[in-house]
Design a protein around this motif. Structure first.
Motif, PDB file in Angstrom:
ATOM      1  N   VAL A  16      98.020  36.439  -8.386  1.00 16.24           N
ATOM      2  CA  VAL A  16      99.411  35.993  -8.477  1.00 16.24           C
ATOM      3  C   VAL A  16     100.276  37.082  -9.120  1.00 16.24           C
ATOM      4  CG1 VAL A  16     100.967  34.340  -9.587  1.00 16.24           C
ATOM      5  CG2 VAL A  16      98.844  33.537  -8.518  1.00 16.24           C
ATOM      6  N   LEU A  17      99.782  37.667 -10.200  1.00 12.25           N
ATOM      7  CA  LEU A  17     100.533  38.730 -10.872  1.00 12.25           C
ATOM      8  C   LEU A  17     100.711  39.946  -9.960  1.00 12.25           C
ATOM      9  CD1 LEU A  17      98.968  38.597 -14.462  1.00 12.25           C
ATOM     10  CD2 LEU A  17     101.253  37.842 -13.770  1.00 12.25           C
ATOM     11  N   VAL A  20     103.383  39.164  -7.403  1.00  7.67           N
ATOM     12  CA  VAL A  20     104.702  39.238  -8.037  1.00  7.67           C
ATOM     13  C   VAL A  20     105.141  40.690  -8.172  1.00  7.67           C
ATOM     14  CG1 VAL A  20     105.963  38.848 -10.192  1.00  7.67           C
ATOM     15  CG2 VAL A  20     104.465  37.056  -9.275  1.00  7.67           C
ATOM     16  N   LEU A  21     104.204  41.567  -8.556  1.00 16.56           N
ATOM     17  CA  LEU A  21     104.519  42.981  -8.704  1.00 16.56           C
ATOM     18  C   LEU A  21     104.896  43.605  -7.360  1.00 16.56           C
ATOM     19  CD1 LEU A  21     104.540  44.888 -11.152  1.00 16.56           C
ATOM     20  CD2 LEU A  21     102.254  45.634 -10.493  1.00 16.56           C
ATOM     21  N   ALA A  23     106.078  41.938  -4.723  1.00 22.43           N
ATOM     22  CA  ALA A  23     107.320  41.328  -4.240  1.00 22.43           C
ATOM     23  C   ALA A  23     108.551  41.948  -4.903  1.00 22.43           C
ATOM     24  CB  ALA A  23     107.293  39.824  -4.489  1.00 22.43           C
ATOM     25  N   GLY A  24     108.384  42.399  -6.145  1.00 27.09           N
ATOM     26  CA  GLY A  24     109.523  42.960  -6.860  1.00 27.09           C
ATOM     27  C   GLY A  24     109.684  44.455  -6.696  1.00 27.09           C
ATOM     28  N   SER A 110      93.463  43.542  -6.843  1.00 29.50           N
ATOM     29  CA  SER A 110      94.542  43.022  -7.699  1.00 29.50           C
ATOM     30  C   SER A 110      94.632  43.785  -9.011  1.00 29.50           C
ATOM     31  CB  SER A 110      94.325  41.532  -7.974  1.00 29.50           C
ATOM     32  OG  SER A 110      94.384  40.781  -6.786  1.00 29.50           O
TER      33      SER A 110
END
Length: 289
Positions: A16-17, A20-21, A23-24, A110
């Motif tokens: 998940v982290l 998020v990384l 996606a940003g 990941s």
């Protein structure tokens, strides 16, 4: 329905982290002429580095000098592309080269994305410069990126090992981080790689291959030396047992019990190994009886 294990929950959190990384990430911020050739060159170097990885003494954990082109990527093409290079490299290495199970592939990919991304963003936050045409290193920013990269990479690996094998995180971290000082010192090669690429876009990466191979060889020789030491200890114990067959297996059992006691005392991984080795050799004098 089966309840997820602790290692599975940990991998989900990592994933998940990492998403998020990703996606940003801003893929256009450092767009410049020569960006794609640079990304392709760095990707080739990371894949070659992973192809030359070696196995550590902790289960199936492997290590390589891939961190050098990763850190160079952060300085040459910026966080977004460095993350992409790390993700693609690790996914291909885990699936094609090492053929690991899905859970390990997801975990390793990941954690690499998190380590490289965090290091690259910290490098910028501390005033570091990203450029394909100018070499302007900011040493504190680079050192901060190096520390964060290894802390996250080795830390997440240690947690995964501890959850999988039910050992202490401190012990697992001590084992995967045996060469951390040498790793940090070797990271200076990323500065050389960056400098050579900026000055000689075509020949720079080729010139840096030689010192990279020397570093990789030194890692391998160190690992081989440690393995030969362990093999020598095993042969010595077998020699003792050959002279005194009534105590066959005694030294191994004493070593195992000593390791357990040392772990319960909360000693470091290095101290635990030293105590276990000393216990294994407590009957060494019997060779001369």
């Amino acid at each position: 329905m089966r309840k997820p294990s602790s290692i599975e929950l940990f991998v989900v959190a990592e994933t998940v982290l990492a998403i998020v990384l990703l996606a940003g990430a801003d893929w256009t911020r450092y767009a410049a002429p020569g960006l794609l050739p640079a990304v392709a060159t760095l990707l080739l170097m990371t894949l070659l580095s992973e192809a030359g990885s070696y196995r550590l003494r902790v289960g199936t954990v492997t290590s390589s000098i891939v961190f050098i082109p990763y850190l160079a990527a952060a300085m040459l093409v910026g966080p977004a592309w460095a993350i992409a290079i790390a993700g693609v490299t690790n996914f291909l290495a885990e699936t094609v080269l090492r053929r690991k199970r899905a859970l390990k592939v997801i975990h390793n990919t990941s954690k690499e994305i998190l380590a490289v991304g965090s290091a690259a963003y910290l490098y910028l936050a501390l005033g570091g410069h990203v450029s394909l045409v100018a070499f302007n290193p900011v040493v504190p920013a680079f050192l901060g990126a190096v520390v964060v990269f290894f802390s996250l990479n080795q830390g997440t690996t240690a947690i995964a090992i501890a959850l999988s094998t039910r050992t202490r995180i401190r012990e697992a971290w001590g084992r995967v981080g045996d060469n951390h000082l040498y790793d940090i010192a070797s990271s200076s090669m990323a500065l050389l790689l960056t400098f050579l690429y900026v000055q000689l876009p075509l020949w720079g990466p080729i010139l840096v291959v030689i010192p990279l191979l020397l570093i990789r060889h030194n890692y391998w020789m160190t690992l081989r030396f440690e393995q030969e030491q362990r093999d020598s200890l095993v042969l010595m114990v077998k020699s003792i047992e050959a002279r005194d067959p009534y105590t066959s297996g005694h030294s191994v059992r004493v070593s195992r019990f000593a390791r357990t006691v040392a772990e319960e005392m909360g000693l470091s991984a290095k101290e635990i190994d030293q105590i276990a080795t000393a216990a294994l050799l407590h009957d060494v004098g019997k060779i001369y009886q």
